[in-house]
Design an enzyme around this catalytic site. Structure first.
Site, PDB file in Angstrom:
ATOM      1  N   TYR A  25       0.832  -1.202   0.000  1.00 33.72           N
ATOM      2  CA  TYR A  25       0.000   0.000   0.000  1.00 33.72           C
ATOM      3  C   TYR A  25       0.866   1.251   0.000  1.00 33.72           C
ATOM      4  O   TYR A  25       0.585   2.224  -0.721  1.00 33.72           O
ATOM      5  CB  TYR A  25      -0.934   0.006   1.212  1.00 33.72           C
ATOM      6  CG  TYR A  25      -1.638   1.325   1.407  1.00 33.72           C
ATOM      7  CD1 TYR A  25      -2.638   1.740   0.525  1.00 33.72           C
ATOM      8  CD2 TYR A  25      -1.270   2.182   2.439  1.00 33.72           C
ATOM      9  CE1 TYR A  25      -3.260   2.971   0.687  1.00 33.72           C
ATOM     10  CE2 TYR A  25      -1.895   3.411   2.607  1.00 33.72           C
ATOM     11  CZ  TYR A  25      -2.887   3.803   1.730  1.00 33.72           C
ATOM     12  OH  TYR A  25      -3.487   5.025   1.875  1.00 33.72           O
ATOM     13  N   THR A  79      -0.546  12.589   3.169  1.00 29.89           N
ATOM     14  CA  THR A  79      -0.708  11.173   2.847  1.00 29.89           C
ATOM     15  C   THR A  79      -1.742  10.587   3.801  1.00 29.89           C
ATOM     16  O   THR A  79      -1.822  10.985   4.961  1.00 29.89           O
ATOM     17  CB  THR A  79       0.624  10.406   2.976  1.00 29.89           C
ATOM     18  OG1 THR A  79       1.239  10.714   4.232  1.00 29.89           O
ATOM     19  CG2 THR A  79       1.574  10.789   1.843  1.00 29.89           C
ATOM     20  N   GLY A  80      -2.528   9.644   3.309  1.00 31.05           N
ATOM     21  CA  GLY A  80      -3.636   9.119   4.084  1.00 31.05           C
ATOM     22  C   GLY A  80      -3.375   7.728   4.626  1.00 31.05           C
ATOM     23  O   GLY A  80      -2.512   6.992   4.149  1.00 31.05           O
ATOM     24  N   SER A 107      -3.553  15.458   5.624  1.00 33.59           N
ATOM     25  CA  SER A 107      -4.510  14.971   4.635  1.00 33.59           C
ATOM     26  C   SER A 107      -5.923  14.924   5.207  1.00 33.59           C
ATOM     27  O   SER A 107      -6.120  14.653   6.399  1.00 33.59           O
ATOM     28  CB  SER A 107      -4.108  13.572   4.166  1.00 33.59           C
ATOM     29  OG  SER A 107      -5.111  12.990   3.357  1.00 33.59           O
ATOM     30  N   GLN A 131      -4.838  19.634   3.521  1.00 30.90           N
ATOM     31  CA  GLN A 131      -5.163  19.158   2.169  1.00 30.90           C
ATOM     32  C   GLN A 131      -6.602  18.686   2.135  1.00 30.90           C
ATOM     33  O   GLN A 131      -7.044  17.917   2.989  1.00 30.90           O
ATOM     34  CB  GLN A 131      -4.222  18.019   1.768  1.00 30.90           C
ATOM     35  CG  GLN A 131      -4.529  17.394   0.419  1.00 30.90           C
ATOM     36  CD  GLN A 131      -5.439  16.178   0.541  1.00 30.90           C
ATOM     37  OE1 GLN A 131      -5.622  15.641   1.624  1.00 30.90           O
ATOM     38  NE2 GLN A 131      -6.034  15.774  -0.569  1.00 30.90           N
ATOM     39  N   TYR A 133      -9.585  16.774   0.011  1.00 32.87           N
ATOM     40  CA  TYR A 133     -10.192  16.006  -1.073  1.00 32.87           C
ATOM     41  C   TYR A 133     -11.629  16.492  -1.236  1.00 32.87           C
ATOM     42  O   TYR A 133     -12.366  16.546  -0.245  1.00 32.87           O
ATOM     43  CB  TYR A 133     -10.203  14.512  -0.746  1.00 32.87           C
ATOM     44  CG  TYR A 133      -8.890  13.804  -0.935  1.00 32.87           C
ATOM     45  CD1 TYR A 133      -8.304  13.709  -2.190  1.00 32.87           C
ATOM     46  CD2 TYR A 133      -8.248  13.195   0.139  1.00 32.87           C
ATOM     47  CE1 TYR A 133      -7.098  13.050  -2.368  1.00 32.87           C
ATOM     48  CE2 TYR A 133      -7.050  12.520  -0.029  1.00 32.87           C
ATOM     49  CZ  TYR A 133      -6.476  12.457  -1.292  1.00 32.87           C
ATOM     50  OH  TYR A 133      -5.289  11.799  -1.468  1.00 32.87           O
ATOM     51  N   THR A 159      -6.802  18.956  -3.755  1.00 31.13           N
ATOM     52  CA  THR A 159      -6.321  17.903  -4.643  1.00 31.13           C
ATOM     53  C   THR A 159      -7.372  17.615  -5.713  1.00 31.13           C
ATOM     54  O   THR A 159      -8.525  17.303  -5.386  1.00 31.13           O
ATOM     55  CB  THR A 159      -6.013  16.619  -3.851  1.00 31.13           C
ATOM     56  OG1 THR A 159      -4.925  16.883  -2.968  1.00 31.13           O
ATOM     57  CG2 THR A 159      -5.636  15.479  -4.783  1.00 31.13           C
ATOM     58  N   LYS A 256      -3.458  20.998  -6.245  1.00 26.86           N
ATOM     59  CA  LYS A 256      -2.538  19.864  -6.340  1.00 26.86           C
ATOM     60  C   LYS A 256      -3.014  18.868  -7.401  1.00 26.86           C
ATOM     61  O   LYS A 256      -4.182  18.461  -7.396  1.00 26.86           O
ATOM     62  CB  LYS A 256      -2.422  19.166  -4.990  1.00 26.86           C
ATOM     63  CG  LYS A 256      -1.456  17.985  -4.964  1.00 26.86           C
ATOM     64  CD  LYS A 256      -1.336  17.437  -3.548  1.00 26.86           C
ATOM     65  CE  LYS A 256      -0.359  16.274  -3.470  1.00 26.86           C
ATOM     66  NZ  LYS A 256      -0.891  15.067  -4.151  1.00 26.86           N
ATOM     67  N   HIS A 280       0.287  12.352  -8.409  1.00 25.97           N
ATOM     68  CA  HIS A 280      -0.178  11.570  -7.260  1.00 25.97           C
ATOM     69  C   HIS A 280       0.761  10.403  -6.976  1.00 25.97           C
ATOM     70  O   HIS A 280       0.331   9.307  -6.600  1.00 25.97           O
ATOM     71  CB  HIS A 280      -1.609  11.069  -7.489  1.00 25.97           C
ATOM     72  CG  HIS A 280      -2.458  11.084  -6.246  1.00 25.97           C
ATOM     73  ND1 HIS A 280      -3.227  12.166  -5.904  1.00 25.97           N
ATOM     74  CD2 HIS A 280      -2.649  10.157  -5.264  1.00 25.97           C
ATOM     75  CE1 HIS A 280      -3.875  11.904  -4.782  1.00 25.97           C
ATOM     76  NE2 HIS A 280      -3.525  10.692  -4.355  1.00 25.97           N
ATOM     77  N   ARG A 283       0.087   6.958  -8.547  1.00 25.59           N
ATOM     78  CA  ARG A 283      -0.970   6.109  -7.985  1.00 25.59           C
ATOM     79  C   ARG A 283      -2.318   6.305  -8.669  1.00 25.59           C
ATOM     80  O   ARG A 283      -3.292   5.619  -8.335  1.00 25.59           O
ATOM     81  CB  ARG A 283      -1.113   6.392  -6.487  1.00 25.59           C
ATOM     82  CG  ARG A 283       0.095   5.970  -5.684  1.00 25.59           C
ATOM     83  CD  ARG A 283       0.102   6.559  -4.293  1.00 25.59           C
ATOM     84  NE  ARG A 283      -0.861   5.977  -3.390  1.00 25.59           N
ATOM     85  CZ  ARG A 283      -0.673   4.846  -2.694  1.00 25.59           C
ATOM     86  NH1 ARG A 283       0.451   4.156  -2.844  1.00 25.59           N
ATOM     87  NH2 ARG A 283      -1.580   4.405  -1.854  1.00 25.59           N
ATOM     88  N   ASP A 311       5.972  17.204  -6.458  1.00 25.38           N
ATOM     89  CA  ASP A 311       6.228  15.965  -5.731  1.00 25.38           C
ATOM     90  C   ASP A 311       6.516  14.851  -6.730  1.00 25.38           C
ATOM     91  O   ASP A 311       6.470  15.056  -7.936  1.00 25.38           O
ATOM     92  CB  ASP A 311       5.061  15.612  -4.795  1.00 25.38           C
ATOM     93  CG  ASP A 311       3.769  15.261  -5.526  1.00 25.38           C
ATOM     94  OD1 ASP A 311       3.794  15.025  -6.756  1.00 25.38           O
ATOM     95  OD2 ASP A 311       2.711  15.206  -4.871  1.00 25.38           O
ATOM     96  N   GLY A 313       8.703  11.007  -6.165  1.00 27.20           N
ATOM     97  CA  GLY A 313       9.937  10.235  -6.238  1.00 27.20           C
ATOM     98  C   GLY A 313      11.156  10.845  -5.597  1.00 27.20           C
ATOM     99  O   GLY A 313      12.280  10.404  -5.885  1.00 27.20           O
TER     100      GLY A 313
END
Length: 384
Positions: A25, A79-80, A107, A131, A133, A159, A256, A280, A283, A311, A313
């Site tokens: 995950y 991050t969630g 998040s 952030q 959603y 986002t 974002k 993302h 993902r 963002d 990597g």
């Protein structure tokens, strides 16, 4: 045991501690994971061109964010479901970020509430970003914004690239969908990772999306909260909705998920103060452009009108410096601090940020720059 000296070392330590379903995950991307790999491979295209002997050492790594001073040009990004890696991982990440002088972005899908994370930030006097959603109707989003404003969050990140769920095949193979289900496979994996089992899963169980209890009900189980998230996806969300949020948020607002010049211009037109160049973390849309390539194109047309974050990597201080030279004002970290928190909680996350700060400072010095604002596109060559 000595601390790892690079991010790959923290990744390896996290992998040893977590059951594979949980590590998948954290680590996985969409479909063939082509975009996930492309984000990392993009850094290899760029080569440094030093400008030596500046006559003084690196004096500062600080950057300004609309009046907030960040000691380093990076942000621990939103991050969630982090509680599946470590108990109260969101609080551990926030404390580690503020200890490093970085911003922390909470998040909507966090496992601690907006208010609890704000209290942790207040204790260390760190910058608080939230952030959003755009789940469900505007009323739900407005309520989350209202709570964030009351708790002292200064920057809102909307986002826009997760209106549908990406096809994350590692999670599909593991039967993972915002919750860890009890199956013979998951039970066996947990038993083979006793450090995780006895420190995280058995004492605390499956974490829930605490910011959504107000809407799903105070007695909602983690499974019911996960179902609430899945049922509230909003594929009809549009630029008019972003503009509506812009009118109702009186601080800096960042969009974002932007990857092209046209969307960057639309964000600027509706009054966004910043954008996060993001796919993302690979993902969502597999085969999407890598974020460094998108950043370079967007920076060329932005002309300083909006702040630019990126963002995707980041594993080295050299990666951060390359992004700054391409026009980013700061970078947003996702998996890297998660490796640290999954391996050793707050101290692990802090260890990751220390490595990145040290590598970034060292790279600046070797390039002949005394501060991040001296980086220019001419400090990079690119493979043809």
């Amino acid at each position: 045991m000595s601390a790892p000296f690079n991010i790959d070392g923290w990744r390896a330590r996290a992998k040893r501690r977590l059951p594979s379903v949980v590590f998948d995950y954290l680590e996985g991307g969409a479909e063939d994971e082509a975009t996930l790999r492309a984000n990392r491979e993009a850094f290899r295209r760029y080569r440094f061109v030093p400008d030596l002997l500046p006559g003084s050492p690196v004096s500062s790594t600080a950057v300004d964010w609309f009046g907030e001073q960040l000691a380093v040009p990076f942000v621990v990004g939103p991050t969630g479901l982090n509680g599946i890696f470590w108990p109260d991982a969101d609080l551990a990440l926030a404390k580690a970020a503020h200890g490093a002088g970085a911003a922390f972005a909470l998040s909507s899908a966090s496992n601690v509430s907006i208010e609890a994370a704000a209290a942790a930030a207040a204790a260390s006097n760190g910058p608080r970003w939230f952030q959003l959603y755009p789940w469900g109707d505007r009323g739900l989003s407005e309520r989350l914004m209202e709570r964030a404003r009351a708790a002292g969050y200064t920057t809102l990140i909307v986002t826009v690239d997760a209106l549908l769920s990406g096809k994350r095949e590692r999670d599909l193979r593991n039967g993972f969908a915002h919750e860890l289900r009890t199956t013979p496979r998951s039970v066996w994996q947990g038993m083979t990772r006793p450090r995780w089992l006895f420190s995280t899963w058995l004492p605390h169980g499956m974490p829930g999306f605490e910011n959504l209890r107000e809407f799903a009900g105070p007695r909602a189980t983690p499974a019911q909260l996960a179902a609430f998230v899945r049922d509230r996806k909003n594929p009809s969300f549009a630029w008019d909705d972003v503009a509506y949020f812009r009118q109702r948020w009186d601080g800096p607002l960042a969009v974002k998920g932007v990857l092209c010049e046209g969307d960057a211009k639309r964000a600027q037109q509706i009054g966004a103060d910043a954008i996060v160049v993001s796919n993302h973390g690979g993902r969502q849309l597999d085969g999407a452009i890598d974020t460094l390539r998108a950043l370079e194109r967007i920076a060329e047309c932005n002309e300083g009108r909006m702040k630019l974050l990126v963002d995707g990597g980041f594993r080295r201080g050299t990666d951060i410096v390359k992004a700054l030279a391409l026009g980013a004002d700061a970078v947003m970290l996702g998996r890297a601090p998660l490796y640290g928190v999954a391996a050793d909680g707050q101290s692990g996350a802090a260890g990751v940020l220390d490595i990145l700060r040290d590598e970034m400072r060292r790279t600046l010095g070797l390039l002949g720059c005394t501060a991040p604002d001296q980086l220019m596109r001419s400090h990079l060559d690119v493979d043809s």
